[in-house]
Design a protein around this motif. Structure first.
Motif, short mmCIF file in Angstrom:
data_model
loop_
_atom_site.label_atom_id
_atom_site.label_comp_id
_atom_site.label_asym_id
_atom_site.label_seq_id
_atom_site.Cartn_x
_atom_site.Cartn_y
_atom_site.Cartn_z
N LEU A 1 0.84 -1.20 0.00
CA LEU A 1 0.00 0.00 0.00
C LEU A 1 0.87 1.24 0.00
CD1 LEU A 1 -2.87 -0.99 2.43
CD2 LEU A 1 -2.90 -0.91 -0.05
N ASN A 2 2.14 1.12 0.43
CA ASN A 2 3.04 2.27 0.45
C ASN A 2 3.54 2.62 -0.94
OD1 ASN A 2 2.82 2.33 3.23
ND2 ASN A 2 4.50 0.85 3.48
N ASN A 3 3.98 1.58 -1.71
CA ASN A 3 4.55 1.91 -3.01
C ASN A 3 3.51 1.93 -4.14
OD1 ASN A 3 4.13 -0.78 -3.74
ND2 ASN A 3 6.23 -1.40 -3.25
N THR A 4 2.28 1.56 -3.84
CA THR A 4 1.22 1.61 -4.85
C THR A 4 0.00 2.28 -4.24
OG1 THR A 4 2.03 -0.52 -5.63
CG2 THR A 4 -0.05 0.23 -6.52
N PRO A 5 -0.29 3.52 -4.63
CA PRO A 5 -1.42 4.22 -4.01
C PRO A 5 -2.75 3.52 -4.27
CG PRO A 5 -0.39 5.53 -5.76
CD PRO A 5 0.43 4.31 -5.61
N ALA A 6 -3.70 3.79 -3.40
CA ALA A 6 -4.99 3.11 -3.45
C ALA A 6 -5.68 3.25 -4.79
CB ALA A 6 -5.89 3.64 -2.34
N SER A 7 -5.48 4.38 -5.47
CA SER A 7 -6.17 4.60 -6.74
C SER A 7 -5.62 3.68 -7.83
CB SER A 7 -6.03 6.06 -7.17
OG SER A 7 -4.66 6.35 -7.37
N HIS A 8 -4.43 3.12 -7.62
CA HIS A 8 -3.86 2.25 -8.65
C HIS A 8 -4.33 0.81 -8.52
CE1 HIS A 8 -0.20 4.92 -9.84
NE2 HIS A 8 -1.32 5.60 -9.73
N TRP A 9 -5.01 0.49 -7.42
CA TRP A 9 -5.42 -0.91 -7.20
C TRP A 9 -6.69 -1.24 -7.97
CZ3 TRP A 9 -2.70 -4.79 -5.09
CH2 TRP A 9 -1.54 -4.43 -4.37
N HIS A 10 -6.63 -1.11 -9.28
CA HIS A 10 -7.75 -1.47 -10.15
C HIS A 10 -7.16 -2.06 -11.43
CE1 HIS A 10 -10.69 0.63 -7.71
NE2 HIS A 10 -9.89 1.68 -7.68
N VAL A 11 -8.00 -2.72 -12.24
CA VAL A 11 -7.53 -3.13 -13.55
C VAL A 11 -7.49 -1.89 -14.44
CG1 VAL A 11 -8.31 -5.53 -13.42
CG2 VAL A 11 -9.88 -3.77 -14.22
N LYS A 12 -6.73 -1.98 -15.54
CA LYS A 12 -6.51 -0.80 -16.39
C LYS A 12 -7.82 -0.21 -16.92
CE LYS A 12 -1.76 -1.52 -17.77
NZ LYS A 12 -0.88 -2.37 -18.56
N LYS A 13 -8.77 -1.10 -17.21
CA LYS A 13 -10.07 -0.65 -17.72
C LYS A 13 -10.75 0.30 -16.74
CE LYS A 13 -13.74 -3.01 -20.27
NZ LYS A 13 -14.34 -4.32 -20.47
N ASP A 14 -10.51 0.08 -15.43
CA ASP A 14 -11.11 0.93 -14.40
C ASP A 14 -10.16 2.04 -13.95
OD1 ASP A 14 -13.14 -0.88 -14.59
OD2 ASP A 14 -12.58 -2.01 -12.80
N GLY A 15 -9.08 2.26 -14.70
CA GLY A 15 -8.17 3.34 -14.37
C GLY A 15 -7.03 2.95 -13.46
N GLY A 16 -6.83 1.68 -13.22
CA GLY A 16 -5.75 1.24 -12.35
C GLY A 16 -4.51 0.83 -13.12
N ARG A 17 -3.66 -0.01 -12.51
CA ARG A 17 -2.41 -0.35 -13.16
C ARG A 17 -2.30 -1.83 -13.54
NH1 ARG A 17 2.80 -0.73 -9.65
NH2 ARG A 17 3.11 -2.32 -11.24
N PHE A 18 -3.35 -2.62 -13.29
CA PHE A 18 -3.24 -4.06 -13.55
C PHE A 18 -3.94 -4.43 -14.85
CE2 PHE A 18 -3.02 -3.46 -8.97
CZ PHE A 18 -1.77 -4.00 -8.73
N ASP A 19 -3.29 -5.33 -15.62
CA ASP A 19 -3.87 -5.77 -16.88
C ASP A 19 -5.11 -6.60 -16.64
OD1 ASP A 19 -1.98 -4.68 -18.57
OD2 ASP A 19 -0.60 -6.37 -18.29
#
Lengths: 215, 231
Positions: free
Chosen positions: A155-173
């Motif tokens: 949670l420190n190196n990846t902000p909460a807003s990034h915890w989504h798939v890319k389609k939802d605006g996050g960083r995961f495929d």
């Protein structure tokens, strides 16, 4: 069913009832015997599987205890009792592993999540799922290395807003044709990290588990 | 009743094939045939259950009356499937992890009840077991064929993950036919299964029509040779 006339007793209701009852008893007996003789091996296999998946999410270097021995039953207010496996080196807890459940496209996806003392993910593995073969099953490490992408994140190196798939605006495929599966997995892992952060002091306390006798 | 073993063999594999002939078992068929390997696993597990249910139904056929046969058959089949499920989980755990998903699906396979009803309950154990084996192999053939076509069109591979099912020795079966193929998702999804099945059935009908035509031509030629005067 044959063309030969059936004997009279076979026309009676009592014969049908006895026949049905007899087969039901036979089936129940066979299943009981089957269950009795397979229960112990199945439990052993499941424990082996558990240990195998635990050792995938907690590298052997960080602990010197048997992971199945130091189990902490964590019961939260609303949730069911959660088993937390502690990895210990000497007398301090170096990492914890616990099961998390994601909502997939076809029911629950059961996973095990290993988190180091510093809050970084050591590994995530899918234990069971019923996702579409060829689409959603790419969450398995055997089919694709997607799940390895979570290693080292926190949670420190990846902000909460990034915890989504890319389609939802996050960083995961997401996978082509399967968005619901990875979306559920990402959400469950995020929740696992939240749980760890909220209960860090308890989870990392070595005195919390009574060491079970090795069987 | 006199039994022709060659007929059982041909019926199971081709003429009365569970999928292409009887059009049964479409539910597990469409559910698992997204790859050829899954089809093979499901086919082999179904074959084992067909064999065992054929034998047990045939052994008890003298006892079972027409009125209660359906619940008794269902009971026998469900017991066998559950025992196979538990036994594989305990003693063939690696295989179970791959196939385990499919085994409960076998109960939904109406073809097994169909064979118990139409064949095993009227024949002695040996032909019943042969019928179960041949129907099972015919079903496996249909599953692998449909799985292979869907896998090739849908993801450009063939027998992907076969080594998970059959062991590392079989990794040579895993092929990537078109590298960089993006895949055709529709074929992998259930509607694609229906479409591909439709084309395969049409193909089978066409093949049979051709064969019949050729046979008739041969007969006509024979007639011509025998008595040319008639034409």
């Amino acid at each position: 069913m044959s063309t030969v006339a059936e004997p009279a007793y076979r026309q009676r209701i009592a014969y049908h009832a006895t026949l049905l009852g007899g087969f039901a008893t036979l089936a129940a007996t066979l299943l009981l015997l089957g269950n009795l003789s397979t229960r112990a091996p199945i439990e052993k296999r499941l424990a082996e599987d558990m240990l195998a998946s635990l050792s995938q999410v907690i590298p052997p270097g960080v602990h010197d205890n048997n992971l199945l021995d130091d189990v902490m039953i964590f019961s939260d207010k609303a949730e069911d009792a959660l088993k937390v496996y502690q990895a210990k080196k000497g007398n301090s807890v170096t990492a914890v592993a616990f099961g998390i459940t994601a909502q997939g496209y076809a029911g629950d996806i059961k996973m095990v999540l290993g988190i180091g003392r510093d809050g970084n993910i050591l590994g995530v593995r899918v234990l069971t799922h019923a996702e579409t073969p060829g689409l959603g099953d790419r969450i398995e490490v055997k089919k694709s290395d997607w799940i390895l992408g979570f290693n080292g994140l926190s949670l420190n190196n990846t902000p909460a807003s990034h915890w989504h798939v890319k389609k939802d605006g996050g960083r995961f495929d997401q996978f082509s044709g399967a968005t619901i599966t990875p979306r559920g997995v990402v959400k469950a892992i995020k929740e696992g990290l939240d749980f760890f952060t909220a209960n860090k002091s308890v989870l990392l306390n070595a005195a919390q588990t009574e060491t079970k006798e090795a069987e | 009743m006199k039994v022709k073993y060659s007929r059982i063999l041909l019926d199971g594999l081709w003429h009365n094939n569970i999928v292409f002939g009887q059009m049964l078992a479409l539910c597990p068929l469409l559910a698992v045939t997204s790859t050829a390997t899954n089809g093979l696993g499901m086919g082999l597990a179904s074959t084992a259950v067909l064999l065992a249910s054929g034998l047990s139904v045939s052994l008890f056929r003298g006892l079972i009356t027409a009125e209660v046969r359906i619940p008794v058959f269902v009971l026998i089949i469900a017991t066998i499937v559950t025992l196979v499920d538990m036994g594989m989980n305990a003693w063939m755990h690696e295989l179970y992890k791959v196939l385990g998903l499919f085994i409960p699906l076998i109960v939904t396979n109406c073809a097994i009840l169909g064979r118990a009803e139409s064949f095993a309950s009227r024949h002695s154990p040996l032909p019943s077991m042969l019928d179960g084996l041949m129907m099972g192999l015919g079903f496996t053939f249909a599953l692998v064929l449909l799985g292979a076509v869907r896998e090739m069109l849908g993801s450009g591979t063939l027998f992907a993950n076969a080594s998970l099912l059959l062991g590392d020795g079989f990794s040579f079966m895993e092929m990537e036919l078109l590298s960089g193929y993006k895949g055709f998702l529709l074929v992998v999804l259930p509607p694609g299964g229906f479409l591909v099945l439709g084309f395969l059935l049409a193909g089978k009908r066409l093949l049979e029509a051709r064969l019949k035509q050729r046979k008739q031509q041969v007969i006509r030629k024979d007639l011509l040779i025998e008595n040319p005067a008639t034409t």
